[in-house]
Design a protein around this motif. Structure first.
Motif, PDB file in Angstrom:
ATOM      1  N   PHE A 212       3.280   5.285   9.124  1.00 55.59           N
ATOM      2  CA  PHE A 212       4.511   4.507   8.999  1.00 55.59           C
ATOM      3  C   PHE A 212       5.064   4.549   7.583  1.00 55.59           C
ATOM      4  O   PHE A 212       4.366   4.925   6.635  1.00 55.59           O
TER       5      PHE A 212
ATOM      6  N   TYR B 118       0.828  -1.203   0.000  1.00 57.01           N
ATOM      7  CA  TYR B 118       0.000   0.000   0.000  1.00 57.01           C
ATOM      8  C   TYR B 118       0.860   1.250   0.000  1.00 57.01           C
ATOM      9  O   TYR B 118       1.863   1.320   0.701  1.00 57.01           O
TER      10      TYR B 118
ATOM     11  N   ASN C 147       1.848   4.690   4.973  1.00 50.23           N
ATOM     12  CA  ASN C 147       0.514   5.256   5.206  1.00 50.23           C
ATOM     13  C   ASN C 147       0.585   6.349   6.254  1.00 50.23           C
ATOM     14  O   ASN C 147       1.411   6.321   7.154  1.00 50.23           O
ATOM     15  N   PHE C 148      -0.275   7.339   6.078  1.00 50.63           N
ATOM     16  CA  PHE C 148      -0.504   8.349   7.111  1.00 50.63           C
ATOM     17  C   PHE C 148      -1.844   8.013   7.738  1.00 50.63           C
ATOM     18  O   PHE C 148      -2.779   7.639   7.035  1.00 50.63           O
ATOM     19  N   THR C 149      -1.947   8.162   9.048  1.00 51.49           N
ATOM     20  CA  THR C 149      -3.214   7.843   9.711  1.00 51.49           C
ATOM     21  C   THR C 149      -4.142   9.054   9.782  1.00 51.49           C
ATOM     22  O   THR C 149      -5.168   9.005  10.413  1.00 51.49           O
TER      23      THR C 149
HETATM   24  C1  LIG Z   1      -4.224   3.943   5.772  1.00 50.93           C
HETATM   25  O1  LIG Z   1      -4.685   4.924   6.693  1.00 50.93           O
HETATM   26  C2  LIG Z   1      -6.060   5.205   6.548  1.00 50.93           C
HETATM   27  C3  LIG Z   1      -6.373   6.376   7.452  1.00 50.93           C
HETATM   28  O2  LIG Z   1      -6.081   6.092   8.790  1.00 50.93           O
HETATM   29  C4  LIG Z   1      -6.867   3.958   6.888  1.00 50.93           C
HETATM   30  O3  LIG Z   1      -8.239   4.219   6.727  1.00 50.93           O
HETATM   31  C5  LIG Z   1      -6.432   2.835   5.953  1.00 50.93           C
HETATM   32  O4  LIG Z   1      -7.087   1.643   6.337  1.00 50.93           O
HETATM   33  C6  LIG Z   1      -4.931   2.625   6.015  1.00 50.93           C
HETATM   34  N1  LIG Z   1      -4.555   1.654   5.008  1.00 50.93           N
HETATM   35  C7  LIG Z   1      -3.593   0.751   5.207  1.00 50.93           C
HETATM   36  C8  LIG Z   1      -3.377  -0.198   4.092  1.00 50.93           C
HETATM   37  O5  LIG Z   1      -2.910   0.701   6.215  1.00 50.93           O
END
Ligand SMILES: *[C@@H]1O[C@H](CO)[C@@H](O)[C@H](O)[C@H]1NC(C)=O
Ligand SMILES: *[C@@H]1O[C@H](CO)[C@@H](O)[C@H](O)[C@H]1NC(C)=O
Length: 432
Positions: A173, A119, A208-210
């Motif tokens: 991360f 991802y 990914n950023f949260t």
């Molecule tokens: C990436 O972060 C978003 C926002 O927090 C979250 O909705 C999504 O599930 C995450 N995707 C992965 C593959 O970690």
């Protein structure tokens, strides 16, 4: 994400090319610092009112800290530094423009790389392609930079390349290959470009950023105190010095992030305090806050040895609960104004806006530096509800105080990592 997920990632081939050293010697340069919520930012949402924007900015930090507190992270320091600011820079040969989040609370420089595995967050420019850059070099897993990642966060790939995993306190991360590249700062078309070869960066293939991000953002540039940060890597080239001058988030000007010997101007107005770097991951910048003066009264913190983190990316100032409540009581007393009952979260002390408020002279006394804060450093006006709210709140985690960015507006804040000082110079940041 589990940090070990990257073990299964497929690998791309290395391209090892000799690079010629350019821009040797001491450099001074500056780049624009763009606030996340400024009209110049890709995140700008014109439909929000100023009040909503203020509350959103204040809230993001707070929920992040609370979240970490609930999880009761043990001795490890939480990650208070949100990514409030953006910078543009260029990477590779030929140079590719990147918009990055930047903060002083993290170290690693990384970009999303092709080919993405598992991802990558959406980005509206092509991913960085190391194979297409003549200056990309992959670092081996036995290299010293690779071992700077804690055990379990670095590993050997099939080709002995360094696979890293780097996680932020908010669970954002990046996972990928550690490499080196030429980084360029300034205008690529202008004469003022400065280039630094062989800088260590993360070529992130699972990231990914949260939090909500813009498709224009492609990664992070860490300005922390650790060895992998941009500041540490530029080291001697910038005399181990950098500074920023933060503008209010709704400013239509950009402020400057400066590097090098010119970044800190010493005048007789310069206030200088010891910088304390503790061995922690990430490596935060700590100061000693000895006391806070409010008008004629003073509240002692009762502790020294790096009791407050200075963070460019945390909007609010967080004080240890005991210190906070003493501070708030003295402030209320000096103002002669009690808090309203319904204080909008995350604030603790708000009152109805009125004319002729006499603000007490408020000074944060750091060791050797009496930093006088203006009312605009301490209070936020929330127009929709006609209130002024104190931009200082109790820290949700004992033992942690943070000197946030609202309090740093209108100061040029200089970090000298070699001289181990932080300096504050009152300044008009639109003119810096
Ligand atoms: C990436 O972060 C978003 C926002 O927090 C979250 O909705 C999504 O599930 C995450 N995707 C992965 C593959 O970690
Ligand atoms: C700083 O220096 C300037 C000129 O050198 C002088 O005019 C000014 O009064 C000084 N300020 C302080 C606070 O000493």
């Amino acid at each position: 994400m589990h940090p070990f997920v990257f073990f299964s990632l497929a690998l791309y081939s290395l391209s090892i090319v000799c690079s010629t050293e350019t821009n040797e010697g001491l450099r001074s340069f500056s780049i624009d610092l763009i606030h996340n919520d400024s009209p110049l930012s890709p995140f700008y949402n014109p439909s929000l009112t100023r009040s909503q924007r203020i509350i959103n900015i204040a809230l993001t930090t707070f929920s992040q800290l609370t979240f970490l507190d609930e999880n009761n992270l043990p001795e490890t320091l939480l990650f208070p530094d949100k990514f409030q600011y953006l910078i543009r820079y260029y990477i590779g040969t030929p140079p590719v423009e990147r918009l990055a989040r930047v903060n002083t609370g993290s170290d690693l420089i990384w970009v999303q790389c092709s080919p993405c595995k598992v991802y990558c967050f959406p980005q509206n420019t092509p991913l960085f392609e190391p194979d297409k850059s003549s200056t990309f070099t992959s670092l081996s897993c036995n290299s010293q930079p690779c071992t700077l990642f804690p055990p379990g966060q670095h590993k050997c790939g099939n080709l002995d390349q360094c696979l890293y995993s780097y996680q932020y306190g908010d669970k954002s991360f990046t996972v990928g290959t550690l490499g080196t590249e030429t980084l360029h700062f300034g205008s690529i078309t202008g004469a003022n470009i400065v280039s630094f070869p062989n800088k260590i960066f993360g070529c992130g293939v699972y990231n990914n950023f949260t939090f909500v991000t813009s498709e224009k953002v492609t990664g992070v540039v860490g300005l922390g105190a650790g060895p992998l940060s941009l500041v540490s890597q530029l080291g001697d080239h910038i005399g181990h010095k950098f500074s920023y001058c933060l503008l209010p988030f709704d400013s239509t000007s950009t402020s400057k992030l400066k590097f090098g010997s010119d970044s800190i101007i010493t005048t007789n107005d310069t206030l200088s305090t010891p910088l304390i770097i503790k061995p922690s991951l990430p490596s935060f910048y700590f100061l000693n806050l000895e006391s806070i003066t409010i008008g004629q009264k003073i509240v002692q913190t009762g502790q020294i040895d790096g009791n407050i983190i200075i963070a460019s990316g945390t909007p609010m100032t967080f004080l240890e609960p005991t210190l906070y409540y003493n501070f708030e009581a003295l402030l209320q007393e000096a103002l002669g104004i009690e808090s309203v009952q319904d204080v909008p979260s995350p604030f603790k002390y708000c009152f109805a806006f009125r004319d002729h408020i006499v603000f007490p002279h408020t000074v944060f006394q750091f060791t050797g530096a009496s930093v006088a804060l203006k009312p605009t450093n301490l209070f936020l006006e929330i127009p929709d509800i006609h209130m002024l709210c104190l931009a200082v709140v109790p820290s949700p985690q004992r033992g942690i105080s943070i000197f946030g960015s609202f309090a740093q507006y209108d100061f040029q804040v200089g970090y000298d990592l070699e001289g181990k000082t932080v300096s504050f110079i009152p300044a008009d940041c639109t003119k810096i």
